[in-house]
Design a protein around this motif. Structure first.
Motif: not given
Ligand code: FE
Ligand code: FE
Ligand code: ZN
Length: 278
Positions: A67, A70, A105, A107, A142, A211, A256
């Motif tokens: 991932h 963020y 993955n 965002h 995502e 997820h 998650e």
């Molecule tokens: Fe995410």
């Protein structure tokens, strides 16, 4: 075989995550490949990655999901933030080449008032610069809850990005059950209709991971607060529908949910037991 796992801490390295996954009954997992807020890739140890690769093969693991951090925003208004996103993704994808055949993955990002046209173009531009024809990692966009100016709350937005990517065979989708419900897709009432819409707009062949999270908020709230399975507005049944759906059950499913490794182990055991009976 159901591939189910959880987001694990990468603090002890890759082989350790493989062992943790085994200890909690998982046969896939997700992790950050750098500090979630930081911008520096951790030192890469090929021996550690090789140990994980052997462990995964010996224990019949499904693909795992790395991932992106963020803070990555490839459609920021700020050129420096966009360049940082590109640098992080390029470095992360280089690292993932040591574990071929897995997923990365991210965002899609927030367009911060620039609009979907500009935002989706900036995201695709970055993908066009970092994706190489040789790479063995598929990059996943995502599905998002659509809070603020977040791109990816609607399937059409994800499609718009993919349409502008040259090597689009290296790009796919990771669904997030909390985000989809918060974003207004009725996965609680009619998963089949949602999957039909996804297939029409994006194509189910692009879906590579899910997820699985319950949500603290009602459908359409655009909030994005995860809850433990069965403790939110989706309920265990809705998650089970994903795990047992003929179009989905071959995919890696990653928890998650707000709990620790042991808590994830309990969720995995329960979901495996229920999925077997379904
Ligand atoms: Fe995410
Ligand atoms: Fe997610
Ligand atoms: Zn979320």
């Amino acid at each position: 075989m159901l591939y189910i796992g959880a987001h694990l801490s990468s603090a002890g390295g890759f082989a350790k995550m493989g062992k943790t996954a085994l200890a909690i009954g998982a046969n896939t997992f997700q992790c950050f490949v750098r500090n979630p807020r930081g911008s520096r890739a951790k030192a890469m140890d090929p021996v550690d990655l090789e140990r994980l690769r052997v462990l995964m093969a010996e224990n019949g693991f499904g693909p795992i999901v790395a991932h992106a951090p963020y803070i990555m925003n490839p459609c920021s208004k700020d050129d420096g933030i966009r360049r940082l996103a590109e640098k992080m993704m390029r470095e992360d994808l280089a690292l993932m080449e040591h574990l071929p055949g897995n997923y990365y993955n991210f965002h899609p990002g927030s367009h911060v008032g620039q609009g979907l046209e500009t935002g989706s173009r900036l995201i695709a531009d970055m993908l066009n610069r970092v994706i190489t024809p040789e790479q063995q990692t598929v990059v996943l966009l995502e599905t998002m809850a659509g809070k603020g100016s977040e791109i990816g709350g609607r399937f059409e937005e994800l499609r718009q990005i993919i349409d502008q990517v040259e090597r689009s065979e290296k790009v796919g989708i990771c669904m997030d059950t909390c985000h989809m419900s918060d974003g207004g897709y009725d996965i609680l009432g009619n998963l089949d209709a949602v999957l039909e819409a996804f297939d029409r707009v994006v194509g189910l062949d692009r879906l590579h991971a899910v997820h699985i999270n319950d949500s603290m908020n009602p459908p359409g709230s655009r909030k994005d607060r995860h809850a433990r399975i069965g403790e939110g507005t989706l309920g265990t049944e809705t998650i089970l529908h994903f795990l047992t759906h003929p179009a989905l059950r071959h995919l890696p499913f990653v928890l998650e949910t707000p709990t620790d490794d042991a808590g994830h182990g309990e969720e995995i055991a329960l979901l495996r037991q229920l999925a077997e009976k379904a």
